[in-house]
Design an enzyme around this catalytic site. Sequence first.
Site, PDB file in Angstrom:
ATOM      1  CG  PHE A 111      -2.061   1.124   1.033  1.00 38.62           C
ATOM      2  CD1 PHE A 111      -2.992   0.903   0.372  1.00 38.62           C
ATOM      3  CD2 PHE A 111      -1.984   2.144   1.900  1.00 38.62           C
ATOM      4  CE1 PHE A 111      -4.042   1.898   0.114  1.00 38.62           C
ATOM      5  CE2 PHE A 111      -3.068   3.194   1.773  1.00 38.62           C
ATOM      6  CZ  PHE A 111      -3.844   3.021   1.092  1.00 38.62           C
ATOM      7  CG  ASP A 115       0.657  -3.148   6.271  1.00 37.52           C
ATOM      8  OD1 ASP A 115      -0.535  -3.481   6.965  1.00 37.52           O
ATOM      9  OD2 ASP A 115       0.634  -2.033   5.904  1.00 37.52           O
ATOM     10  CE1 TYR A 158      -8.776   1.645   7.109  1.00 40.72           C
ATOM     11  CE2 TYR A 158      -7.929   2.726   8.925  1.00 40.72           C
ATOM     12  CZ  TYR A 158      -7.672   2.462   7.806  1.00 40.72           C
ATOM     13  OH  TYR A 158      -6.689   2.925   7.018  1.00 40.72           O
ATOM     14  CE  LYS A 159      -7.456  -1.454   4.753  1.00 42.27           C
ATOM     15  NZ  LYS A 159      -8.286  -0.809   3.872  1.00 42.27           N
ATOM     16  NE  ARG A 202     -10.374  -2.674  -3.003  1.00 40.42           N
ATOM     17  CZ  ARG A 202      -9.644  -2.151  -1.940  1.00 40.42           C
ATOM     18  NH1 ARG A 202      -8.528  -2.349  -1.520  1.00 40.42           N
ATOM     19  NH2 ARG A 202     -10.247  -0.855  -1.230  1.00 40.42           N
TER      20      ARG A 202
END
Lengths: 399, 399
Positions: B115, B186, B211-212, B358
């Site tokens: 990312f 990560d 938060y995912k 996605r």
Amino acid sequence: MSANATLPRKDLFDLPEGVIYLDGNSLGPLPRAVPAHLAEVVTAQWGGHLIKGWNEDDWMGQPGRVGDLVARLIGAPPGSVMMGDTLSIKVYQALSAALAMRPDRRVVLSDNGNFPTDLYIADGLLRHLDRGHELRVVDPEAVEGAITEEVAAVMITQVDYRSGRMHEMERITKAAHRAGAVMIWDLAHSAGAVPVDLAGSGCEFAVGCTYKYLNGGPGAPAFIYIRPDLAGEAQPALAGWMGHDAPFAFDLDYRPAPGIERMRVGTPPVLQMSALEAAMSVWEGIDMADLRAASVALSERFIAGVEAACPDLRLASPRDPSSRGSQVSFAFDHGYAAMQALIARGVIGDFRAPDIMRFGFTPLYLDADDIDRAVGVLAEVMDKRLWDHPEYRRANRVT
Amino acid sequence: MSANATLPRKDLFDLPEGVIYLDGNSLGPLPRAVPAHLAEVVTAQWGGHLIKGWNEDDWMGQPGRVGDLVARLIGAPPGSVMMGDTLSIKVYQALSAALAMRPDRRVVLSDNGNFPTDLYIADGLLRHLDRGHELRVVDPEAVEGAITEEVAAVMITQVDYRSGRMHEMERITKAAHRAGAVMIWDLAHSAGAVPVDLAGSGCEFAVGCTYKYLNGGPGAPAFIYIRPDLAGEAQPALAGWMGHDAPFAFDLDYRPAPGIERMRVGTPPVLQMSALEAAMSVWEGIDMADLRAASVALSERFIAGVEAACPDLRLASPRDPSSRGSQVSFAFDHGYAAMQALIARGVIGDFRAPDIMRFGFTPLYLDADDIDRAVGVLAEVMDKRLWDHPEYRRANRVT
């Protein structure tokens, strides 16, 4: 010119019945606007809009939008203040950027009245850089004289967290600039407490928190200000994606946003920031000069009352109100136990080692009657030596 | 051994009527436990206990307490995970500490499937240090071969945010250690998505967000893991007061806390963290192996359905489920417009440039019927070329 709001505005706060809260300099109380707004953000925005909240509810613009609300209270123009992270992180960003502006200088000047995390962060940054920098920590009174041409950055907190002693922003900033140093102000105990004129001072950076006098709630986000002419060249030490010129392009290379946006780091704390955003509504129509006048009146009344009624307490704040922020401290050997007895009777202040009893004055929700009642309770605690009474000691776990 | 919870647990989530949410890999939906708990923290704790909340409600211990809840899902022992700040900040802390462990090496190895913020933060850190470090970014397939004895730290995201391609944690960690490099994972798209065995892998550091797949809400705090035997020697780059051995002693000198606590920086975001703490209750009794099996079944069903019904879409994720995280991507030239048409019909996925649609699979609140309905809607969008229809383009502001 719109009419100013009258003080206090107790109806805007949800304070527990019977409590006199003199600790708003540590954690502000709950503004009544917060619970409903936060519930709306949680249920309608997060729950209802899901990922679309970033655009539909402009979560993305929130750190700058709230920054503008804070800006008005600290004399900063719109677009010059960004919210996010914690004060420690913002100190790191400001000091890193300041050092990059003075690559040939090796001294960071601060004072021993600064809040320790500022010194820890500075010390950690300098060790990290490992380029021979020195963190020079002097007495608060010696700061101005210690600003030499070795100094890259002067980094001080305007209002001392223990004594309430207040530095003269304009004068010290001028001294820093005369010596060619960058000026960084920590406004932790200034924002919402005293009038601040950042733009007028000419300082390069300011940072602060919002859970004290701005009543944003425990862990509310911090802020950073950069003088507008410098925002486009300040080097962000923490180069996170939210400070990128185009975060959603997902480029592999970092390119900072053109202005203050570059001080954003990661995904902003939307829920926490929404509590703050609602809390900022209590400032509508408040003129900081009016607030300051009320704060001085409350503080003076408290000092006079305590000095008349409690001879064992010694004023540990400057006597001249123009040299004080919006808090007053008294020193007392048994200050910890006395504060516990006071809190048990509904007058909430706090204690800082070794012997400081702190009292914050917040005209948004305190009036003269509160001060008189607080003095009365304090006098009773002292008079009856309640702090030394076994029952209080047990109840308050004083050991 | 306690009985495992059955999947899905839709009753624990507050999803909008008629929505099929395939974007939990970006922002998880609202767990029903959150609003009441957060309201309690705001009103009873902050409003009622004021400053005393730090002790009475143990706000101070919350970052470690929540860290332990996350630890269970990522194969980490209690006391090895600390919550706080953002993922960008935690990447900075982990990489700084890793470089301090390998002072004689000058290469940080990552891949171009990482990312971007991880790469930005790394690049910013290396420029900041200015000691001749190189950020070497290779193709994901080339990582293992690129781990040489020049490499100080390997820093990669386990699951690619665009393709869902998943690195083999144990194998790459072993390769890093054979070369004497420090390994940083990560887990942004791993925590709560796939089984992770941090302790078994032997990696030194891991970071991630909540938060995912952990449904902590927009801006929920990040986490950092340090291998327990190293926590006492890791150098915290951001030396804030909450990571001090005795924060409330207000010493002028920094002395890091003995273990993972040293990775704390500033005042923790109590309200934001309370939302996360309540959200973590949905994981009670969930076995990550069961969750993974359900995730693979949903993903395989989706791929089979889409490939049968939508010939214009090309699978952009690994076909072998063991090489995929818990998301599936399809490439399509008009992917942005097609995704907008899909969202307008209640099937929420997202789009990543240049052409990636996605879809995240989250067995906590999705079942086979949801997948079949999502495939049906996608097929209709594609079959009727809805993404190219003027009405949809207007409604969705496709330009």
